[in-house]
Design an enzyme around this catalytic site. Structure first.
Site, PDB file in Angstrom:
ATOM      1  N   GLU A  14      55.724  25.524  75.530  1.00  0.00           N
ATOM      2  CA  GLU A  14      56.724  24.718  76.246  1.00  0.00           C
ATOM      3  C   GLU A  14      57.741  24.205  75.252  1.00  0.00           C
ATOM      4  O   GLU A  14      57.384  23.750  74.160  1.00  0.00           O
ATOM      5  CB  GLU A  14      56.108  23.491  76.930  1.00  0.00           C
ATOM      6  CG  GLU A  14      55.304  23.803  78.152  1.00  0.00           C
ATOM      7  CD  GLU A  14      54.719  22.547  78.801  1.00  0.00           C
ATOM      8  OE1 GLU A  14      55.312  21.465  78.664  1.00  0.00           O
ATOM      9  OE2 GLU A  14      53.657  22.692  79.421  1.00  0.00           O
ATOM     10  N   GLU A  20      47.787  20.157  77.007  1.00  0.00           N
ATOM     11  CA  GLU A  20      48.034  18.836  76.437  1.00  0.00           C
ATOM     12  C   GLU A  20      46.957  17.795  76.775  1.00  0.00           C
ATOM     13  O   GLU A  20      47.217  16.837  77.506  1.00  0.00           O
ATOM     14  CB  GLU A  20      49.386  18.306  76.913  1.00  0.00           C
ATOM     15  CG  GLU A  20      50.549  19.206  76.534  1.00  0.00           C
ATOM     16  CD  GLU A  20      51.902  18.564  76.846  1.00  0.00           C
ATOM     17  OE1 GLU A  20      51.924  17.436  77.340  1.00  0.00           O
ATOM     18  OE2 GLU A  20      52.926  19.201  76.569  1.00  0.00           O
TER      19      GLU A  20
HETATM   20  C1  GCO Z   1      54.363  18.201  79.351  1.00  0.00           C
HETATM   21  C2  GCO Z   1      53.952  18.992  80.496  1.00  0.00           C
HETATM   22  C3  GCO Z   1      55.047  19.427  81.419  1.00  0.00           C
HETATM   23  C4  GCO Z   1      56.243  18.517  81.503  1.00  0.00           C
HETATM   24  C5  GCO Z   1      57.210  18.828  80.407  1.00  0.00           C
HETATM   25  C6  GCO Z   1      58.443  17.952  80.409  1.00  0.00           C
HETATM   26  O1  GCO Z   1      54.498  18.743  78.283  1.00  0.00           O
HETATM   27  O2  GCO Z   1      54.557  16.999  79.494  1.00  0.00           O
HETATM   28  O3  GCO Z   1      53.219  20.082  80.079  1.00  0.00           O
HETATM   29  O4  GCO Z   1      54.369  19.449  82.622  1.00  0.00           O
HETATM   30  O5  GCO Z   1      56.904  18.619  82.696  1.00  0.00           O
HETATM   31  O6  GCO Z   1      56.610  18.631  79.192  1.00  0.00           O
HETATM   32  O7  GCO Z   1      58.075  16.624  80.278  1.00  0.00           O
END
Ligand code: GCO
Length: 490
Positions: A389, A188
């Site tokens: 994710e 990200e």
């Molecule tokens: C993100 C990160 C994660 C976060 C998850 C929840 O996407 O922000 O990769 O580290 O913890 O997304 O917010």
């Protein structure tokens, strides 16, 4: 060339016929990877162990008021010391793959300079132990924990950081490359650049709009240089993880539709342009001209950034509604509260979208999952996609019977997996899904107040309890299909 801001509409991915579950409809494609994700700073703890150096997140946590409750990377989920126990849990859940991140300050504490053998050994042992357990290791090289020394030298807004990142990638490629099939460079980059250097709500907590654009560019340059290095030293598949934003206009009026275009420019096309097409979109450069002239782009950079990608990781949590300004947003803006300054979108406001809300007040909208996957499939034809994710925070508690009944998370995961299934059926090459997260952990500026895990962690005792969602996910992984919510009862 600019990408369309329109995302295809899906029939409600969650709408199901009544009666018996349709097993064929719920089956995932053959070979689908069922995994879970974590990141180093969020779970490892042991921030001072075995020669690890400080990172920007250690520094940010030490800043009064930056992180809720003054929480820090200690104890995390103490994963650094409990790796074996955690791999046993992954086995219990039947995970096919585990996405973790390597802590740069653990393996090369100053960012440049000498490597730290003890730090590399940890990931070496982790990789071997995963393989022994039949779980495919999926390392990410950068999940936001820049070594402090590099931030002191200017951080991501400075070109040198990209060069150091490539060296670090080569170091890890040499150490683990004989056993890793898929490397992810960045997680990200939008968050690193804009939450870290413009909004200041993530480390390093800077609020410098022009620097945040330079940071975005150097993150992508680092990705391209690292991809080359990884291919040189180990020839594995290389990808990047993006968090494509699913944006819908607040009202069906020209002002809001144009606000979507602008927000989409900074959230999505600022990254997909260089990565997939080797160019920044013209309208994005125009919109951002008052902030930066992009003179940090050197000859050859865009070619380096546009390295072929073997796969793209897609992180998706929620969709957002975009209103042209606070007045246009009306009451919704007041409910949403003050928004952090985000480069390129002002005066537009981004609002939660979807009727239901998670524990963090994030809107629940599985159709957005379908939207981002379908869009990415169209923008990067032929490139494998993985959902790297997806998940939700709820205020879970261990009941007197020792069970965590997180039925809302089960519904969330189920509905989003059905949307993934719909995208795959529609032709998007989605090859796998990684739930966020394996364990409850340090949720950045929210500290330990938000729980995303399939496994509950009592941070005082470090006791782990598989939640109902963990059992449900294990049933899904075992069946290779999306079971009904009742599977958690098993
Ligand atoms: C993100 C990160 C994660 C976060 C998850 C929840 O996407 O922000 O990769 O580290 O913890 O997304 O917010």
């Amino acid at each position: 060339m600019t990408a369309s801001t329109q995302t295809p509409q899906t029939p409600n991915a969650t709408a199901r016929p009544s009666g018996a579950p349709d097993a064929a409809r719920e089956e995932m494609p053959a070979g689908f990877v069922w995994g879970a994700s974590t990141s180093a700073f969020q779970i490892e703890g042991a921030t001072g162990a075995d020669g690890r150096g400080p990172s920007i997140w250690d520094d940010f946590c030490a800043r009064p008021g930056a992180v809720l409750g003054g929480d820090t990377g200690e104890p995390g989920a103490d994963h650094y010391r409990r790796m074996d126990e955690d791999i046993a849990l992954m086995r219990e859940l039947g995970l096919g793959a585990y996405r973790f991140s390597v802590s740069w300050p653990r393996v090369r504490p100053g960012g440049g300079g000498p490597a730290n053998r003890a730090g590399i050994d940890f990931y070496d042992r982790l990789t071997d132990a995963l393989l022994e357990a039949g779980i495919t290791p999926w390392p990410t090289l950068y999940h936001w924990d820049l070594p402090s020394e590099l931030e002191e030298a200017g951080g991501w807004p400075v070109r040198d950081t990209a060069l150091r990142f490539a060296e670090y990638a080569a170091l890890m490629g040499e150490a683990l490359g004989d056993r890793i099939g898929h490397w992810t460079t960045l997680n990200e980059p939008w968050c690193s650049a804009f939450l870290g250097y413009a909004a200041g709500i993530h480390a390093p907590g800077r609020t410098e709009p022009a620097a945040s654009l330079a940071a975005a560019h150097h993150l992508m340059l680092g990705h391209g240089l690292a991809a080359r290095e990884l291919r040189r030293v180990c020839g594995a598949q290389v990808g990047i993880v993006l968090n494509p934003a699913e944006l819908v206009p607040h009202r069906p009026v020209a002002e809001d539709v144009d606000a979507v275009r602008r927000a989409d420019g900074v959230r999505n096309r600022l990254f997909t342009g260089p990565l997939l097409r080797g160019a920044y979109p013209d309208d994005v450069l125009e919109d951002l001209a008052p902030i930066s002239d992009f003179s940090f782009v050197a000859d050859g950079d865009l070619e380096t950034i546009a390295q072929p990608l073997d796969f793209i990781g897609v992180n998706y949590y929620f969709a957002e509604r975009v209103a042209a300004d606070r007045e246009a947003a009306g009451d919704a803006a007041a409910e949403a509260g003050p928004a952090p300054a985000l480069v390129g979108t002002e005066p537009a406001v981004l609002l939660p979208h979807g009727e239901e809300r998670t524990g963090m007040d994030w809107g629940v909208d599985p159709r957005g999952m379908y939207g981002v996957l379908t869009r990415m499939a169209a923008e990067a034809p032929g490139t494998d996609l993985y959902v790297t994710e997806n998940g939700a925070a709820y205020p879970d508690e261990v009941g007197p019977d020792g069970r965590v009944r997180d039925s809302e998370r089960v519904s969330y995961l189920r509905d989003h997996l059905l949307a993934v299934r719909a995208a795959a059926r529609g032709g998007a090459p989605v090859r796998g899904y990684f739930a966020w997260s394996l364990l409850d952990n340090f949720e950045w500026a929210w500290g330990y107040s938000q729980r995303f895990g399939l496994v509950h962690v009592d941070f005082a005792t470090q006791h782990r309890t598989v939640k109902d969602s963990g059992r449900w996910y294990a049933a899904a992984a075992a069946a290779g299909a999306v079971p009904g919510a009742g599977a958690a009862e098993g």
